[in-house]
Motif scaffolding. Structure first.
Motif, mmCIF file in Angstrom:
data_model
loop_
_atom_site.group_PDB
_atom_site.id
_atom_site.type_symbol
_atom_site.label_atom_id
_atom_site.label_comp_id
_atom_site.label_asym_id
_atom_site.label_seq_id
_atom_site.Cartn_x
_atom_site.Cartn_y
_atom_site.Cartn_z
ATOM 1 N N ASP A 298 5.341 2.743 -0.096
ATOM 2 C CA ASP A 298 4.438 3.258 -1.134
ATOM 3 C C ASP A 298 3.655 2.159 -1.826
ATOM 4 O OD1 ASP A 298 5.287 5.950 -0.809
ATOM 5 O OD2 ASP A 298 7.038 5.553 -2.086
ATOM 6 N N ASP A 300 1.244 -1.127 -1.994
ATOM 7 C CA ASP A 300 0.143 -1.699 -1.220
ATOM 8 C C ASP A 300 0.170 -3.216 -1.165
ATOM 9 O OD1 ASP A 300 -1.314 0.843 -0.700
ATOM 10 O OD2 ASP A 300 -1.531 0.850 -2.883
ATOM 11 N N LEU A 301 0.635 -3.852 -2.232
ATOM 12 C CA LEU A 301 0.632 -5.312 -2.319
ATOM 13 C C LEU A 301 1.885 -5.805 -3.024
ATOM 14 C CD1 LEU A 301 -3.043 -5.939 -3.492
ATOM 15 C CD2 LEU A 301 -2.117 -6.545 -1.249
ATOM 16 N N LYS A 325 0.988 -7.902 3.429
ATOM 17 C CA LYS A 325 0.935 -7.343 2.082
ATOM 18 C C LYS A 325 1.561 -8.276 1.049
ATOM 19 C CE LYS A 325 1.088 -2.422 3.364
ATOM 20 N NZ LYS A 325 1.810 -1.133 3.130
ATOM 21 N N LEU A 354 -5.960 -5.342 -5.866
ATOM 22 C CA LEU A 354 -5.954 -3.882 -5.754
ATOM 23 C C LEU A 354 -7.369 -3.335 -5.871
ATOM 24 C CD1 LEU A 354 -2.825 -2.868 -7.897
ATOM 25 C CD2 LEU A 354 -3.048 -2.674 -5.407
ATOM 26 N N ARG A 357 -9.452 -4.139 -2.723
ATOM 27 C CA ARG A 357 -9.080 -3.336 -1.554
ATOM 28 C C ARG A 357 -9.181 -1.836 -1.795
ATOM 29 N NH1 ARG A 357 -4.279 -5.970 1.864
ATOM 30 N NH2 ARG A 357 -4.874 -8.161 1.707
ATOM 31 N N ALA A 359 -7.042 -0.235 -3.466
ATOM 32 C CA ALA A 359 -5.645 0.178 -3.303
ATOM 33 C C ALA A 359 -5.065 0.533 -4.665
ATOM 34 C CB ALA A 359 -4.843 -0.932 -2.639
ATOM 35 N N GLN A 360 -3.834 1.028 -4.713
ATOM 36 C CA GLN A 360 -3.318 1.606 -5.947
ATOM 37 C C GLN A 360 -2.100 0.907 -6.548
ATOM 38 O OE1 GLN A 360 -6.277 3.625 -6.458
ATOM 39 N NE2 GLN A 360 -4.648 4.343 -7.799
#
Length: 380
Positions: A298, A300-301, A325, A354, A357, A359-360
């Protein structure tokens, strides 16, 4: 009445090498630049900041006393603002974020700042013991508390990492940081620093620790400990730097017309197994995954501080983290580790990346002697 805390901004000064570009500044000057700098970025009236909580790992000499308030006052910021200084070892700045967020959640304040500083060139990390005032541990203390280099080597051996594995990670950190700087990924988080000199002022707007290296070059370095595994090329750099973040109650940010960048989904501070000491990010991450019901998939980074190469490597191996990641823009091996400031550097990097990218979710973990601070962050 509690409120929902959000992170409105997070920024930092460039990180200088030991005896390097910014080592001529006093800690209060450097931290004051970060404090005022993050306010200027937001065009935020300093009078609205009710409390600033900051940190420094070695509050001695030039960093003695309430360096958070000393810097605030030196920067010409309002004396009515409350100021507190903490020492939470390497997680100091991130723990400052946690404390400010907690006070907002309790309804104690609506606008706060977290920050941190360390000028390791001028005030080296020390045991912080005085003379004639006793020792911090009782005479019959018998708990194994290894030095950090020994602990890092223990982690490497425990996880089966070879010297070559560590060297490869060290090279990767430098390479990724170089790409990140070349592509301008750090520009948003940087607060430039003007350093006065005999030949005029110098503007520092870039980290100093990056260096060209290779596997062969790292293989030729001596290990820090005799028969050890880590070298200067696989350890965090001794550095100078400061960082700051502004947090607010979500409703207050909306009233001020400021767009929140992120919020904390979960956070914890845990003690670690003293045998391995620096391996706390493994257990801290598991606590937050259990608490939230999330999985590694879940997220992203991941930003796991590179105190030593074995720390993020151990984290990734145990939790099955995709290397693509983890510390995608390099880490403390390449960028440096001014101990009191690094936590917000990790935070700023996670938020910036985030956004870049689209991303969340990010997880940030930083070992701090025998304790670890960990947070799951959501981009807004």
């Amino acid at each position: 009445m509690g409120m929902k805390p959000v992170i409105v901004d997070a920024a930092r000064t460039p990180f200088g090498k030991r005896e390097g570009w910014i080592s001529g500044l006093h800690a209060a000057q450097l931290l004051g630049l970060a404090q005022r700098g993050v306010l200027d970025r937001l065009d935020l009236d300093p009078e609205l900041v009710e409390q600033v909580i900051g940190g420094c790992v070695t509050p001695a000499g030039e960093q003695y006393g309430n360096i958070t308030r000393t810097a605030w006052m030196y920067a010409g910021l309002p004396p009515a603002t409350g100021a507190t200084t903490i020492d939470a070892q390497c997680s100091t700045a991130l723990q400052s974020v946690h404390l400010v967020a907690g006070q907002i959640a309790l309804g104690t304040l609506e606008v706060g700042m977290a920050c941190g500083v360390e000028l390791m060139s001028r005030v080296p990390l020390t045991a912080k013991t005085g003379f004639g005032v006793g020792t911090p541990r009782p005479a019959d203390w018998n708990i194994d508390m290894p030095d950090q280099y020994t602990a890092a080597d223990r982690i490497a051996r425990h996880r089966g990492f070879t010297r070559a594995d560590l060297d490869a990670f060290g090279v990767r950190s430098q390479q990724r940081a170089r790409v990140a700087w070349d592509e301008g990924r750090f520009h948003r988080q940087l607060i430039a620093v003007t350093v006065p000199g005999a030949d005029g002022d110098t503007v520092v707007d870039r980290d100093q620790g990056l260096r060209d290296t290779s596997i062969d070059a790292l293989a030729g370095l001596r290990t820090v400990k005799q028969d050890g595994l880590h070298t200067a090329g696989t350890s965090s750099q001794i550095s100078d730097g400061a960082s700051a973040a502004v947090l607010m109650a979500a409703d207050r940010a909306r009233e001020l017309g400021l767009a929140p960048r992120a919020r904390l989904l979960a956070q914890c501070v845990i003690g670690g197994d003293t045998t391995y000491m620096l391996d706390g990010p493994v257990a801290a991450a598991q606590r937050l995954l259990d608490r939230t019901g999330m999985t590694v998939g879940d997220i992203d980074l991941f930003e796991v501080n590179e105190a030593f190469a074995a720390v993020p490597m151990s984290f990734a191996r145990v939790h099955g983290v995709d290397p693509d990641k983890l510390n995608v823009n390099g880490g403390a091996i390449a960028l440096g580790h001014p101990a009191g400031a690094t936590g917000i550097r990790l935070l700023a990097t996670a938020v910036d990346e985030l956004e870049r990218r689209d991303a969340q979710i990010a997880m940030i973990a930083i070992c701090a002697s025998a304790a670890t601070t960990c947070v799951i962050l959501e981009r807004l």
